[in-house]
Enzyme design. Structure first.
Site, short mmCIF file in Angstrom:
data_model
loop_
_atom_site.label_atom_id
_atom_site.label_comp_id
_atom_site.label_asym_id
_atom_site.label_seq_id
_atom_site.Cartn_x
_atom_site.Cartn_y
_atom_site.Cartn_z
N THR A 170 0.90 -1.57 0.05
CA THR A 170 -0.23 -0.36 -0.13
C THR A 170 0.51 1.11 0.20
O THR A 170 0.31 2.38 -0.04
CB THR A 170 -0.66 0.09 1.15
OG1 THR A 170 0.00 -0.50 2.04
CG2 THR A 170 -2.37 -0.82 1.00
N ILE A 223 14.34 13.70 -2.64
CA ILE A 223 13.18 14.62 -3.93
C ILE A 223 13.65 15.92 -3.21
O ILE A 223 13.19 16.77 -4.53
CB ILE A 223 12.15 14.49 -3.59
CG1 ILE A 223 11.70 13.03 -3.11
CG2 ILE A 223 10.93 15.01 -3.41
CD1 ILE A 223 9.98 12.26 -2.15
N GLY A 224 13.48 16.32 -2.52
CA GLY A 224 13.42 18.20 -2.23
C GLY A 224 15.16 18.48 -3.72
O GLY A 224 14.55 19.77 -4.00
N HIS A 263 36.90 3.58 -26.14
CA HIS A 263 37.38 5.18 -25.97
C HIS A 263 36.78 5.90 -27.08
O HIS A 263 36.87 5.71 -27.87
CB HIS A 263 38.76 5.44 -25.59
CG HIS A 263 39.08 6.59 -26.17
ND1 HIS A 263 39.23 7.90 -24.63
CD2 HIS A 263 39.66 7.14 -26.88
CE1 HIS A 263 39.63 8.82 -24.85
NE2 HIS A 263 40.45 9.05 -26.21
P1 FAD Z 1 2.99 2.75 -3.45
O1 FAD Z 1 3.50 3.17 -5.51
O2 FAD Z 1 2.94 4.50 -3.08
O3 FAD Z 1 1.66 2.70 -4.04
C1 FAD Z 1 0.64 1.88 -3.33
C2 FAD Z 1 -0.57 2.02 -4.11
O4 FAD Z 1 -1.46 1.60 -3.24
C3 FAD Z 1 -0.89 3.43 -4.15
O5 FAD Z 1 -1.24 3.32 -6.04
C4 FAD Z 1 -2.30 3.07 -3.88
O6 FAD Z 1 -3.89 4.19 -3.69
C5 FAD Z 1 -2.92 1.74 -3.33
N1 FAD Z 1 -3.39 2.15 -1.65
C6 FAD Z 1 -2.85 2.27 0.14
N2 FAD Z 1 -3.52 1.89 -0.22
C7 FAD Z 1 -4.39 1.32 -0.73
C8 FAD Z 1 -5.76 0.21 -0.02
N3 FAD Z 1 -6.23 0.55 1.00
N4 FAD Z 1 -6.55 -0.70 -0.88
C9 FAD Z 1 -6.52 -0.01 -2.96
N5 FAD Z 1 -5.32 0.78 -2.82
C10 FAD Z 1 -4.54 1.27 -1.60
N6 FAD Z 1 11.55 5.96 -5.85
C11 FAD Z 1 12.76 5.45 -7.38
O7 FAD Z 1 13.31 4.28 -7.12
N7 FAD Z 1 13.63 6.52 -7.99
C12 FAD Z 1 12.80 7.30 -8.10
O8 FAD Z 1 14.00 8.61 -8.87
C13 FAD Z 1 12.10 8.00 -7.15
N8 FAD Z 1 11.81 9.62 -7.17
C14 FAD Z 1 10.54 9.55 -6.77
C15 FAD Z 1 10.47 11.06 -6.62
C16 FAD Z 1 8.84 11.28 -6.26
C17 FAD Z 1 8.51 13.23 -6.14
C18 FAD Z 1 8.60 10.71 -4.75
C19 FAD Z 1 7.51 11.22 -4.00
C20 FAD Z 1 8.95 9.51 -5.20
C21 FAD Z 1 9.71 8.75 -5.47
N9 FAD Z 1 10.72 7.51 -6.03
C22 FAD Z 1 11.29 6.91 -6.15
C23 FAD Z 1 9.63 6.49 -4.20
C24 FAD Z 1 8.82 5.37 -5.01
O9 FAD Z 1 7.87 6.44 -6.11
C25 FAD Z 1 8.57 4.89 -4.23
O10 FAD Z 1 9.41 3.70 -3.69
C26 FAD Z 1 7.73 3.77 -4.92
O11 FAD Z 1 6.47 3.92 -5.16
C27 FAD Z 1 7.05 2.67 -3.71
O12 FAD Z 1 6.45 1.74 -4.75
P2 FAD Z 1 5.48 1.11 -3.68
O13 FAD Z 1 4.42 -0.08 -4.40
O14 FAD Z 1 5.57 -0.18 -2.49
O15 FAD Z 1 4.09 1.62 -3.23
#
Ligand code: FAD
Length: 468
Positions: free
Chosen positions: A139, A180-181, A447
């Site tokens: 999530t 991010i910053g 190179h």
């Molecule tokens: P998420 O991508 O957060 O996906 C989780 C999903 O679960 C979401 O779509 C949400 O809607 C869904 N969800 C939550 N709760 C529920 C529920 N109860 N029922 C149904 N659905 C639900 N990482 C990199 O490796 N490289 C980068 O360049 C990079 N750049 C980034 C730039 C920004 C601005 C940000 C904010 C993050 C960046 N990241 C980057 C981090 C990366 O986006 C996250 O680490 C990654 O998306 C995590 O994946 P995840 O699948 O764990 O969660």
């Protein structure tokens, strides 16, 4: 009640990759449940739109190079809303791509918010129940807020609000100098915004090796980005024409702080992310969180044997490639395959910041090797020693490796400069294949390439670099 082999909550890089891998491994009934858009934060409001902005910022900046060629560059008509639209197009294309891949792999995709209601059961907000032999929690996370600086996505932006800006402010204050910053600092500075980055710790990009960071800091400062380290934003006042932010800076020598009031149009709070682990039914099965994260055993299994957790909800670096790899390991284990690793080796995770210059690394930075009293030696090769960097006018940068002085094992690698986020992978392959410095030092590199700097850094470690 619908029954599945695997139910995955969340369709980010953890969830959708888990689903596709599961079908590859022979699962017939796999469901992905998503309350927002396929692709999660990464594709929709993270990695992808931010890289689309960075790419366009670089095109914009290249106007200066065109001027050097005598080209008259007319910026009249520049419209940041168009930049925004292009970033949305990239995000939407890839989000649709995920939907296509899920369909192609016969994954059941259900929209809506779901929660766990039993060791093998999830329920939607409108009461639809699904049964799963296994459940994978993916999530993800959301931006961390700062007391006194609540997100309104107008004056006080989270990364999501920052990605949705369609008009540039004159001045912006960025709280937090993590990846991010720094990426937003790069983008906005490139488009002419006055940027001030405020960091509570005594250094920017605090997890990175500081010798590498210094190259980046100098480059940012040359372009006019202001940094305040050892500084906290403590108060915010909305005034007629913007915001007044109180900053408290630790004075050298300890103890005292100096207060200043900074006027700005907007503030971006980029101080980290919080796992989405509330309201997903963990209580119903007795899973306890630690600082919000879900504790996991080997293969990302939670305290309930049929429930697994991967990605930003577990306490590992909050990165898309980490989320996807964890998902693969968990699913391979559930499928009865023995994955190569029980968990990701933290020393083999590449971390990248895609600004100009880029910075990329894995393993030990020097400050951490010192902190943990690790025996190490270091080798540094400057980019300017690789002819290609001079030819393309990108000679600010370095490749730095930490290695064991006797065994020559690679302990960490840091690249700052053009294409650093691509170059890091040769070093990481060397590490993961347990190669020694001499293996990379003696391999022929074409190179002129920036990769020659990687080869030469290994030669520095071996004591025979040619180009310095
Ligand atoms: P998420 O991508 O957060 O996906 C989780 C999903 O679960 C979401 O779509 C949400 O809607 C869904 N969800 C939550 N709760 C529920 C529920 N109860 N029922 C149904 N659905 C639900 N990482 C990199 O490796 N490289 C980068 O360049 C990079 N750049 C980034 C730039 C920004 C601005 C940000 C904010 C993050 C960046 N990241 C980057 C981090 C990366 O986006 C996250 O680490 C990654 O998306 C995590 O994946 P995840 O699948 O764990 O969660």
């Amino acid at each position: 009640m619908d029954e599945f082999d695997l139910i995955i909550i969340g369709a980010g890089p953890a969830g959708y990759v888990a689903a596709i891998r599961a079908t590859q491994l022979g699962f017939k009934k796999v469901a992905v449940l998503e309350k927002d858009k396929p692709g999660g934060v990464c594709l929709n409001v993270g990695c992808i739109p931010s890289k689309a902005l960075i790419h366009q910022a670089e095109i914009f900046r290249s106007g200066a190079e065109l001027k050097e060629m005598g080209v008259r560059v007319d910026l009249n008509g520049f419209d940041f809303a168009k930049v925004y639209q292009k970033s949305r197009k990239a995000a939407d294309t890839l989000s649709k791509g995920v939907q296509y891949l899920l369909k192609k792999n016969n994954v059941t995709y259900l929209t809506g918010e779901f929660k766990i209601t039993g060791a093998n059961e999830v329920t939607s907000m409108d009461g639809k129940k699904l049964r799963g032999k296994n459940i994978l929690i993916a999530t993800g996370s959301r931006p961390r807020s700062l007391p006194g600086f609540s997100f309104d996505e107008d004056a006080v932006l989270s990364s999501t609000g920052a990605l949705n800006l369609q008009k540039l402010p004159k001045k912006i204050l960025i709280l937090g100098s993590g990846a991010i910053g720094m990426e937003f600092a790069h983008v906005w500075n490139a488009f002419g915004v006055e940027v001030h980055v405020v960091e509570m710790l005594d250094r920017i990009l605090p997890v990175e090796d500081q010798e590498a960071v210094e190259v980046l800091r100098k480059s940012f400062e040359k372009r006019g980005v202001k940094f305040s380290t050892g500084t906290k934003a403590t108060e915010m006042k909305k005034v007629k024409d913007g915001l007044e932010i109180t900053l408290e800076t630790n004075l050298v020598g300890g103890g005292n702080t100096q207060k200043t009031i900074e006027k700005t149009d907007k503030v971006l709070v980029a101080i980290g992310r919080v796992p989405n682990t509330e309201n997903i039914g963990l209580d119903s099965v007795g899973i306890k969180t630690e600082r919000g994260f879900i504790p996991v055993k080997d293969y990302y299994q939670t305290s309930v044997p049929s429930i697994y957790a991967v990605g930003d909800v577990v306490n590992s670096p909050l990165l898309a490639h980490v989320a996807s790899k964890e998902a693969e390991i968990a699913v391979e284990f559930i499928a009865g395959k023995k994955p190569k690793h029980k968990k990701i080796d933290p020393n083999q995770i590449p971390g990248c910041t895609y600004c100009e210059p880029q910075i990329a690394s894995f393993g030990y930075p020097e400050w951490k090797a010192k902190e943990e009293k690790i025996t190490y030696a270091k080798a540094v090769f400057p980019y300017r020693g690789a002819g290609k960097s001079v030819a393309i006018d990108k000679s600010d940068g370095l490749v730095k490796i930490l290695f064991h002085p006797q065994t020559k094992e690679i302990l960490g690698a840091h690249v700052v400069g053009a294409e650093a986020t691509e170059l890091i992978h040769e070093l990481l392959l060397a590490k993961s294949a347990e190669l020694l410095l001499e293996d990379v030092a003696t391999m022929i590199h074409a190179h002129p390439t920036l990769s020659e700097a990687v080869m030469e850094s290994m030669r520095v470690g071996e004591g025979w670099a040619i180009h310095i």
